[in-house]
Design a protein around this motif. Structure first.
Motif, PDB file in Angstrom:
ATOM      1  N   TRP A  80      94.664   5.257  58.847  1.00 40.75           N
ATOM      2  CA  TRP A  80      95.604   5.737  58.294  1.00 40.75           C
ATOM      3  C   TRP A  80      95.282   6.285  56.673  1.00 40.75           C
ATOM      4  O   TRP A  80      94.664   5.400  56.326  1.00 40.75           O
ATOM      5  N   PRO A  81      95.546   7.252  56.164  1.00 38.97           N
ATOM      6  CA  PRO A  81      96.343   8.367  56.651  1.00 38.97           C
ATOM      7  C   PRO A  81      95.663   8.930  57.971  1.00 38.97           C
ATOM      8  O   PRO A  81      94.400   8.790  57.877  1.00 38.97           O
ATOM      9  N   ARG A  87      99.875  11.144  55.403  1.00 38.69           N
ATOM     10  CA  ARG A  87     100.320   9.648  55.349  1.00 38.69           C
ATOM     11  C   ARG A  87     101.415   9.112  56.203  1.00 38.69           C
ATOM     12  O   ARG A  87     101.571   8.161  56.029  1.00 38.69           O
ATOM     13  N   PHE A 129      99.554   7.576  61.843  1.00 38.44           N
ATOM     14  CA  PHE A 129      98.666   6.546  61.778  1.00 38.44           C
ATOM     15  C   PHE A 129      98.324   6.193  63.214  1.00 38.44           C
ATOM     16  O   PHE A 129      99.272   6.481  64.187  1.00 38.44           O
TER      17      PHE A 129
END
Length: 210
Positions: A178-179, A194, A197
């Motif tokens: 993540w991102p 963002r 994930f």
């Protein structure tokens, strides 16, 4: 379906779906590592599962879905959206790709995935960071699921809620990307890395099947 609708769905498939399959598969495969067998929960058209299988070396690949799609790329078994029709530890790895936010009881399905996974559950899903991101995710869901007719609940997780969800299902997060970049420009301006994930979930050391 009108000519315009068909054209829009075709454009979405070419510009959004096809690149997404490769990137989601890469992210999931990175969380799985090597595996000889895979179960894809919510398999859809089966293309993500087959690409993950190619990357991790899995020879046995099975999909389950509440609504099997005609012409899916692999064998898809029908299930009720919660109880997986397999014994404990039936597959080395289980995939949940953009599935949990569609579930009425996501912790129950994740617990089932952990039950049938001998080693790892790999997740791809979304984070929300307030009302604006929640509206963006809902729009993405509605557009992406219009053609297959998948129910959209509009329930997404904050990072803290994901941790609690995994803990409540009897697992622990042991990997996270993540991102996560899934879409190309200009779509990324809306979909935002963002909000995406991929995670690796395992049972605690010493834990057995449920």
């Amino acid at each position: 379906m009108t000519v315009l609708a068909r054209a829009l769905f075709s454009m979405h498939h070419r510009l959004v779906h096809v690149p997404r399959v490769g990137r989601v598969a890469r992210a999931l495969a990175a969380q799985v590592g090597r595996a000889s067998s895979l179960l894809d929960v919510g398999a859809g058209d089966g293309t993500v599962a087959l690409e993950v299988a190619r990357r991790v070396g899995a020879r046995r690949v099975v999909g389950v879905d509440v609504k099997a799609r005609p012409g899916a790329a692999l064998s898809v078994v029908a299930y009720d959206g919660e109880r997986l029709p397999f014994p404990d530890a039936s597959f080395e790895a289980v995939l949940l790709s953009d599935v949990l936010h569609h579930c009425a009881r996501p912790a129950a399905l994740l617990a089932e995935a952990l039950r049938v996974a001998a080693r790892v559950v790999a997740l791809k899903d979304h984070f929300r960071f307030g009302p604006v991101s929640e509206k963006v995710l809902l729009l993405m869901d509605l557009v992406g699921n219009a053609a297959p007719g998948v129910e959209v609940r509009g329930t997404y997780f904050t990072p803290g809620e994901l941790v609690e969800l995994v803990r409540g299902a009897g697992g622990r997060i042991t990997g996270l990307e993540w991102p996560l970049r899934i879409h190309d420009m200009p779509f990324r301006l809306v979909t935002q890395d963002r909000l995406q994930f991929a995670a690796r979930v395992e049972r605690p050391a010493g834990g057995g099947g449920r």
